[in-house]
Write a protein that holds these residues in place. Structure first.
Motif, PDB file in Angstrom:
ATOM      1  N   LYS A 282       0.930  -1.315   0.127  1.00 37.24           N
ATOM      2  CA  LYS A 282      -0.017   0.176  -0.062  1.00 37.24           C
ATOM      3  C   LYS A 282       0.812   1.336  -0.131  1.00 37.24           C
ATOM      4  O   LYS A 282       1.861   1.394   0.739  1.00 37.24           O
ATOM      5  CB  LYS A 282      -0.976   0.033   1.063  1.00 37.24           C
ATOM      6  N   LYS A 283       0.365   2.229  -0.959  1.00 34.26           N
ATOM      7  CA  LYS A 283       1.269   3.526  -0.943  1.00 34.26           C
ATOM      8  C   LYS A 283      -0.028   4.435  -0.590  1.00 34.26           C
ATOM      9  O   LYS A 283      -1.037   4.137  -0.477  1.00 34.26           O
ATOM     10  CB  LYS A 283       1.872   3.766  -2.073  1.00 34.26           C
ATOM     11  N   ALA A 284      -0.023   5.586  -0.901  1.00 36.82           N
ATOM     12  CA  ALA A 284      -0.926   6.841  -0.725  1.00 36.82           C
ATOM     13  C   ALA A 284      -2.200   6.668  -1.360  1.00 36.82           C
ATOM     14  O   ALA A 284      -3.366   6.549  -0.674  1.00 36.82           O
ATOM     15  CB  ALA A 284      -0.637   8.137  -0.850  1.00 36.82           C
ATOM     16  N   GLU A 285      -2.112   6.099  -2.525  1.00 39.88           N
ATOM     17  CA  GLU A 285      -3.270   5.758  -3.335  1.00 39.88           C
ATOM     18  C   GLU A 285      -4.163   4.617  -2.905  1.00 39.88           C
ATOM     19  O   GLU A 285      -5.324   4.624  -2.998  1.00 39.88           O
ATOM     20  CB  GLU A 285      -3.003   5.604  -4.586  1.00 39.88           C
ATOM     21  N   GLU A 286      -3.558   3.650  -2.233  1.00 41.62           N
ATOM     22  CA  GLU A 286      -4.264   2.393  -1.810  1.00 41.62           C
ATOM     23  C   GLU A 286      -4.614   2.611  -0.018  1.00 41.62           C
ATOM     24  O   GLU A 286      -5.453   1.780   0.436  1.00 41.62           O
ATOM     25  CB  GLU A 286      -3.224   1.106  -2.053  1.00 41.62           C
ATOM     26  N   ALA A 287      -3.914   3.377   0.591  1.00 39.56           N
ATOM     27  CA  ALA A 287      -3.952   3.391   1.833  1.00 39.56           C
ATOM     28  C   ALA A 287      -5.436   4.044   2.375  1.00 39.56           C
ATOM     29  O   ALA A 287      -5.661   5.121   1.543  1.00 39.56           O
ATOM     30  CB  ALA A 287      -2.912   4.153   2.726  1.00 39.56           C
ATOM     31  N   SER A 288      -6.122   3.460   3.109  1.00 35.26           N
ATOM     32  CA  SER A 288      -7.498   3.967   3.600  1.00 35.26           C
ATOM     33  C   SER A 288      -7.232   5.260   4.800  1.00 35.26           C
ATOM     34  O   SER A 288      -6.118   4.923   5.422  1.00 35.26           O
ATOM     35  CB  SER A 288      -8.458   2.976   3.859  1.00 35.26           C
ATOM     36  N   PHE A 289      -8.214   5.772   4.845  1.00 36.02           N
ATOM     37  CA  PHE A 289      -8.290   6.516   6.051  1.00 36.02           C
ATOM     38  C   PHE A 289      -8.457   5.779   7.567  1.00 36.02           C
ATOM     39  O   PHE A 289      -7.940   6.357   8.610  1.00 36.02           O
ATOM     40  CB  PHE A 289      -9.390   7.409   6.079  1.00 36.02           C
ATOM     41  N   ILE A 290      -8.814   4.604   7.526  1.00 35.65           N
ATOM     42  CA  ILE A 290      -8.845   3.788   8.605  1.00 35.65           C
ATOM     43  C   ILE A 290      -7.383   3.352   8.771  1.00 35.65           C
ATOM     44  O   ILE A 290      -7.254   3.175   9.961  1.00 35.65           O
ATOM     45  CB  ILE A 290     -10.009   2.442   8.227  1.00 35.65           C
ATOM     46  N   ASP A 291      -6.649   2.943   7.864  1.00 34.52           N
ATOM     47  CA  ASP A 291      -5.260   2.496   8.063  1.00 34.52           C
ATOM     48  C   ASP A 291      -4.438   3.724   8.575  1.00 34.52           C
ATOM     49  O   ASP A 291      -3.695   3.354   9.580  1.00 34.52           O
ATOM     50  CB  ASP A 291      -4.691   2.415   6.613  1.00 34.52           C
ATOM     51  N   ALA A 292      -4.800   5.098   8.250  1.00 29.52           N
ATOM     52  CA  ALA A 292      -3.992   6.215   8.672  1.00 29.52           C
ATOM     53  C   ALA A 292      -4.366   6.557  10.192  1.00 29.52           C
ATOM     54  O   ALA A 292      -3.649   6.744  10.962  1.00 29.52           O
ATOM     55  CB  ALA A 292      -4.461   7.353   7.898  1.00 29.52           C
ATOM     56  N   ALA A 293      -5.667   6.214  10.321  1.00 28.77           N
ATOM     57  CA  ALA A 293      -6.509   6.248  11.778  1.00 28.77           C
ATOM     58  C   ALA A 293      -5.754   5.390  12.807  1.00 28.77           C
ATOM     59  O   ALA A 293      -5.292   5.703  13.840  1.00 28.77           O
ATOM     60  CB  ALA A 293      -7.843   6.230  11.691  1.00 28.77           C
ATOM     61  N   PHE A 294      -5.402   4.125  12.399  1.00 29.28           N
ATOM     62  CA  PHE A 294      -4.873   3.107  13.052  1.00 29.28           C
ATOM     63  C   PHE A 294      -3.386   3.600  13.200  1.00 29.28           C
ATOM     64  O   PHE A 294      -2.981   3.493  14.595  1.00 29.28           O
ATOM     65  CB  PHE A 294      -4.914   1.660  12.270  1.00 29.28           C
ATOM     66  N   VAL A 295      -2.706   4.003  12.483  1.00 29.98           N
ATOM     67  CA  VAL A 295      -1.229   4.446  13.012  1.00 29.98           C
ATOM     68  C   VAL A 295      -1.063   5.657  13.743  1.00 29.98           C
ATOM     69  O   VAL A 295      -0.581   5.756  14.467  1.00 29.98           O
ATOM     70  CB  VAL A 295      -0.613   5.155  11.339  1.00 29.98           C
ATOM     71  N   GLY A 296      -2.296   6.422  13.650  1.00 35.03           N
ATOM     72  CA  GLY A 296      -2.560   7.670  14.734  1.00 35.03           C
ATOM     73  C   GLY A 296      -2.631   7.378  16.097  1.00 35.03           C
ATOM     74  O   GLY A 296      -2.338   7.816  16.917  1.00 35.03           O
ATOM     75  N   ILE A 297      -3.533   6.116  16.123  1.00 37.27           N
ATOM     76  CA  ILE A 297      -3.790   5.759  17.443  1.00 37.27           C
ATOM     77  C   ILE A 297      -2.557   4.971  18.124  1.00 37.27           C
ATOM     78  O   ILE A 297      -2.183   5.123  19.235  1.00 37.27           O
ATOM     79  CB  ILE A 297      -4.882   4.295  17.019  1.00 37.27           C
TER      80      ILE A 297
END
Length: 245
Positions: free
Chosen positions: A128-143
């Motif tokens: 996954k790169k920026a195009e494939e990553a979801s907002f849920i993915d990003a939120a998980f990293v944020g958690i």
């Protein structure tokens, strides 16, 4: 705190901020070892700003691109990753400050970091790169980044591991982790501006503050360049043995 102590702590902060071994844990630990008495979180905020300079230098091209085209997917992913961290930081601020002051959670934090790194280091490489990553993915990293506010829990280790757990490409996982540090570190500085401008910050002295910031910026630049190469080789689990010790 004298200038020599500030330089030592600045170097420790710069090196460990981008290696998955917890800069906050090492900073609190070495403050105890050196017998340094500093206002809770105040010196940490200054040297974190120093490491932020290193991020700006290494990722200047990416940052300029985001500023030129702010309404793009990478921007939205960074926002999605920042929100959980901010919420965790606000909700548990008093607990985090108490943890920094006492240092009692250091052992647990290092062990937790080691377990996460051990698992992440052996995880299969994602695509996954920026195009494939979801907002849920990003939120998980944020958690994961929010959890890393605790001393001895590595921000770099948690965010990179979190990204790998969500099948991010290794290079993109590293870039996302480091770019995600920018709004969080800036936000923490703004959020604690009263502490920075108060008597507690001034009591540190201008000399130690400047020395600490410069030391963290220079050592941070070296560390982030080293870490970018290391992540490509997927050697995260090696650091787990260090933090276990």
């Amino acid at each position: 705190m004298n200038i020599i102590q500030a330089i030592i702590l600045g170097i420790i902060q710069g090196v460990t901020e981008f290696l998955p071994v917890s800069s906050s844990g090492h900073l609190v630990l070495f403050q105890k070892i050196l017998g340094v008495e500093a206002p809770p979180l105040t010196f940490e905020i200054f040297v974190h700003l120093g490491t932020l300079i290193a991020v700006f230098i290494v990722f200047w091209g990416d940052i300029v691109e985001l500023l030129k085209k702010p309404f793009q997917r990478m921007t939205y992913l960074l926002i999605a990753g920042t929100i959980p961290t901010v919420l965790i930081g606000i909700l548990f601020k008093d607990f985090f400050k108490a943890s920094f002051s006492s240092g009692r959670t250091l052992g647990f934090g290092f062990l937790f970091t080691g377990l996460v790194l051990l698992y992440a280091g052996k995880a299969p490489s994602g695509k996954k790169k920026a195009e494939e990553a979801s907002f849920i993915d990003a939120a998980f990293v944020g958690i994961m980044q929010g959890i890393a506010i605790l001393p001895a829990v590595s921000r770099a280790g948690m965010t990179i591991s979190g990204a790998l757990f969500r099948d991010f490409d290794k290079a993109f996982a590293a870039k996302f982790s480091f770019l995600l540090s920018i709004p969080v570190i800036l936000g923490a500085a703004v959020f604690d501006i009263k502490d920075l401008m108060g008597a507690g910050a001034l009591s540190l002295g201008v000399g130690p503050i400047v020395a600490g910031v410069l030391a963290s910026a220079i050592s941070g630049y070296i560390a982030v360049k080293f870490m970018l190469e290391l992540i490509k080789k997927q050697k995260l689990h090696y650091f787990s043995y260090y933090v276990f010790v």
